[in-house]
Design an enzyme around this catalytic site. Structure first.
Site, mmCIF file in Angstrom:
data_model
loop_
_atom_site.group_PDB
_atom_site.id
_atom_site.type_symbol
_atom_site.label_atom_id
_atom_site.label_comp_id
_atom_site.label_asym_id
_atom_site.label_seq_id
_atom_site.Cartn_x
_atom_site.Cartn_y
_atom_site.Cartn_z
ATOM 1 C CE LYS A 189 -1.500 2.699 2.962
ATOM 2 N NZ LYS A 189 -1.263 3.931 2.183
ATOM 3 C CD GLU A 265 14.180 0.978 8.181
ATOM 4 O OE1 GLU A 265 14.702 2.003 8.656
ATOM 5 O OE2 GLU A 265 14.749 -0.127 8.182
ATOM 6 C CB CYS A 299 13.735 9.258 7.239
ATOM 7 S SG CYS A 299 14.560 8.130 6.115
ATOM 8 C CD GLU A 400 11.352 13.199 10.444
ATOM 9 O OE1 GLU A 400 10.209 12.914 10.865
ATOM 10 O OE2 GLU A 400 12.021 12.421 9.777
HETATM 11 P P1 NAD Z 1 3.059 8.711 7.579
HETATM 12 O O1 NAD Z 1 3.402 7.858 8.748
HETATM 13 O O2 NAD Z 1 2.004 9.726 7.730
HETATM 14 O O3 NAD Z 1 2.618 7.809 6.349
HETATM 15 C C1 NAD Z 1 3.384 6.720 5.905
HETATM 16 C C2 NAD Z 1 2.457 5.647 5.372
HETATM 17 O O4 NAD Z 1 1.615 5.210 6.436
HETATM 18 C C3 NAD Z 1 1.520 6.103 4.261
HETATM 19 O O5 NAD Z 1 1.381 5.056 3.340
HETATM 20 C C4 NAD Z 1 0.204 6.351 4.978
HETATM 21 O O6 NAD Z 1 -0.922 6.157 4.174
HETATM 22 C C5 NAD Z 1 0.256 5.276 6.048
HETATM 23 N N1 NAD Z 1 -0.546 5.569 7.235
HETATM 24 C C6 NAD Z 1 -0.839 6.775 7.789
HETATM 25 N N2 NAD Z 1 -1.616 6.614 8.874
HETATM 26 C C7 NAD Z 1 -1.815 5.277 9.022
HETATM 27 C C8 NAD Z 1 -2.526 4.480 9.949
HETATM 28 N N3 NAD Z 1 -3.201 5.031 10.953
HETATM 29 N N4 NAD Z 1 -2.509 3.148 9.790
HETATM 30 C C9 NAD Z 1 -1.814 2.575 8.787
HETATM 31 N N5 NAD Z 1 -1.130 3.274 7.855
HETATM 32 C C10 NAD Z 1 -1.123 4.609 7.982
HETATM 33 O O7 NAD Z 1 4.438 9.338 7.115
HETATM 34 P P2 NAD Z 1 4.713 10.268 5.852
HETATM 35 O O8 NAD Z 1 4.351 11.653 6.166
HETATM 36 O O9 NAD Z 1 4.133 9.660 4.618
HETATM 37 O O10 NAD Z 1 6.289 10.092 5.707
HETATM 38 C C11 NAD Z 1 7.173 10.892 6.383
HETATM 39 C C12 NAD Z 1 7.740 10.162 7.573
HETATM 40 O O11 NAD Z 1 8.344 8.943 7.137
HETATM 41 C C13 NAD Z 1 8.837 10.935 8.240
HETATM 42 O O12 NAD Z 1 8.703 10.845 9.636
HETATM 43 C C14 NAD Z 1 10.097 10.221 7.779
HETATM 44 O O13 NAD Z 1 11.187 10.379 8.642
HETATM 45 C C15 NAD Z 1 9.636 8.819 7.681
HETATM 46 N N6 NAD Z 1 10.498 8.040 6.799
HETATM 47 C C16 NAD Z 1 11.337 7.130 7.359
HETATM 48 C C17 NAD Z 1 12.179 6.407 6.546
HETATM 49 C C18 NAD Z 1 13.116 5.394 7.134
HETATM 50 O O14 NAD Z 1 13.675 4.618 6.371
HETATM 51 N N7 NAD Z 1 13.317 5.361 8.440
HETATM 52 C C19 NAD Z 1 12.180 6.613 5.168
HETATM 53 C C20 NAD Z 1 11.307 7.556 4.630
HETATM 54 C C21 NAD Z 1 10.466 8.269 5.464
#
Ligand code: NAD
Length: 496
Positions: A189, A265, A299, A400
């Site tokens: 997803k 992650e 990230c 962040e």
């Molecule tokens: P997010 O957590 O809002 O969303 C990430 C994913 O989770 C999306 O697909 C979203 O639809 C899904 N999601 C959101 N709420 C959910 C829920 N309640 N249940 C299940 N799935 C849900 O994050 P974002 O804004 O898309 O991404 C940015 C974040 O991701 C930053 O904090 C960044 O640091 C982190 N990130 C980490 C890595 C890593 O490798 N550690 C890599 C890239 C991004």
């Protein structure tokens, strides 16, 4: 503005067919009631396409398909699983321009970075093709002469994957590579902001001959029904997630119900430390590369730049000079260094961090305002910003930022820098620049982070075990460690 419209038109012609569907059991399908949601370009606000808005029913169908495909795929010889991964990697590189253009359109990053991401994403498939061929077990000396112990490593089963918008291709292949190499089948997803790159990848898997049901792709605007469905289903044995720490914590709680393995992650708050003895030019360039890639929306990007007092002034001047030269604009425009932020909430966070810092006494050396250049959609672009006299307690140091804002913090002693760097619940990536080899080991060992860049601002690679400690996550992606996440260990004790 004319220029912008031209770009949009040319691009639509380059992409061609922009009808997108769900991939379930090897078939391209619509969601119930033909329900869809729009995907827009963060640089312009123009709607690029619409994708199916799936719910519980489609998610269940995808789990059914992945479960049905599991026995066949897990028994497929490793050489054949590896061959599929290599074929998709080759197709990705062959279609690099198209994939990168679509990525820039839906995500905003400069085309040069999108081209880089496609190659980086393909590298995870190639790397794990090799790892598929080396999933060795063990024969262990047994406890008695009439026994033999064999240790097997077997695929964990059906894996659900949830990925973020900032690296729409690489965050998916970093999971798909090891999962498919291990013999797992998957339900993916992608983030609702950037589903097109994931579907494009799905098309390549189908073209490369992936058996039906091995790779399933679900798109939905609301992730909650998807997430609830996968967590309730006992057949899904693992959830691999990349995204925010906040959502990661929710998923850990949900995983308890059916005791699923979770690989997470999550967010970071990377310190970038410049010691007095650093190569100044290398440190300045490193800070630019680390901070401003993807407009600061990574990230692992430098979130706090800690500079030792003796070099602080010179670093601030040289760094600010380079930041002023960064070109903001539509990612498709040649020469663009900084694209838009993903959406308006992202901009609000940037504004809040800068306001909090300046109210606390920080000085703006450059930027500090929205970017309103000719080719920009008003709202999502931000002028690359450098803040001086930042303190470790300001929001910009604690949270962040996920935007093109570089806060400079001064420190005096090595121990002080390490203390400030470690004073956070996060532990993903940390960087430092020094020419003292003893300090390289000393500081690297004391930093509480999963990834250390010592005189290296871009350490991410398929060969290395990417991942965080503390609240930055659980598990590793990449390297020889990455495949372990998708394997169960079983032993067979044989009485003779
Ligand atoms: P997010 O957590 O809002 O969303 C990430 C994913 O989770 C999306 O697909 C979203 O639809 C899904 N999601 C959101 N709420 C959910 C829920 N309640 N249940 C299940 N799935 C849900 O994050 P974002 O804004 O898309 O991404 C940015 C974040 O991701 C930053 O904090 C960044 O640091 C982190 N990130 C980490 C890595 C890593 O490798 N550690 C890599 C890239 C991004």
């Amino acid at each position: 503005m004319q220029n912008l419209i031209d770009i949009e038109k040319i691009t639509t012609e380059t992409i061609g067919d922009t009808s997108y569907k769900l991939l379930i059991g090897g078939e391209w399908q619509t969601a119930a009631g033909n329900s869809t949601f729009p995907v827009d370009n963060p640089a312009t606000g123009v709607v690029l396409s619409s994708v199916p808005d799936a719910g519980v029913r489609e998610t269940q169908a995808a789990i059914d398909a992945a479960s049905a495909a599991l026995p066949g795929w897990s028994e497929t010889p490793a050489l054949a699983r590896a061959a599929l991964l290599r074929k998709v990697a080759a197709l990705m590189l062959e279609r690099r321009e198209r994939l990168a253009t679509i990525m820039t359109l839906e995500q905003g990053k400069p085309l040069s970075e999108a081209l880089g991401e496609v190659a980086y994403a393909a590298s995870f498939l190639s790397w794990f093709a090799g790892e598929a061929e080396r999933i060795y077990g063990q024969v262990v000396p047994a406890s008695a002469g009439n026994k033999r112990i064999l240790v097997l490593r077997q695929p964990i089963g059906v894996v659900a994957m949830i990925t973020p918008w900032n690296f729409p291709a690489a965050m998916l292949t970093r999971k798909l590579g090891p999962a498919l190499a291990a013999g797992c089948t998957v339900v993916c997803k992608p983030a609702e902001q950037t589903p097109l790159s994931a579907i494009e990848l799905g098309k390549l898997f189908v073209e490369a001959g992936a058996p039906a049901g091995v790779v399933n792709i679900i798109t939905c605007q609301d992730p909650v029904p998807f997430s609830e469905t996968i967590f309730k289903d006992d057949r899904v044995r693992m959830v691999s997630f990349t995204g925010s720490t906040e959502v990661g914590k929710l998923l850990i709680k949900q995983s308890a119900e059916t005791v699923k393995r979770v690989s997470l992650e999550l967010g970071g708050n990377a310190p970038f430390i410049v010691f007095d003895d650093a190569d100044l030019d290398a440190a300045v360039q490193g800070a630019i590369d680390s901070k401003f890639r993807n407009a600061g929306q990574t990230c692992v990007c430098a979130n706090r730049i800690l500079v030792q007092a003796g070099i602080y002034q010179r670093f601030a001047e040289a760094f600010t000079k380079k930041v002023i030269e960064l070109k903001v604009g539509n990612g498709l425009q040649p020469g663009t260094d900084i694209g838009p932020l993903i959406d308006l909430p992202a901009r609000t966070k940037v504004e809040r961090h800068i306001a909090n810092a300046t109210q606390g006494g920080a000085r703006v050396l450059t930027g500090g305002t929205p970017w309103t250049g000719a080719a920009g959609r008003e709202g999502t672009f931000w002028t690359p910003t450098v803040l001086a006299d930042v303190t470790p307690d300001m929001l910009v140091s604690v949270e962040e930022t996920f935007g093109p804002v570089a806060p400079l913090i001064s420190f005096t002693h090595e121990d002080e820098a390490i203390r400030i760097a470690n004073d956070t619940p996060y532990g993903l990536a940390a960087y430092f620049y020094t020419r003292d080899v003893s300090r390289v080991f000393r500081v690297a060992e004391k930093l509480e982070y999963g990834i250390i860049g010592a005189n290296d601002a871009l350490p991410s690679t398929a060969q290395a075990p990417f991942g965080g400690v503390k609240q930055s996550g659980l598990g590793r992606e990449g390297g020889s460690f990455g495949i372990d996440e998708y394997l169960e260990v079983k032993y067979i004790s044989i009485g003779l």
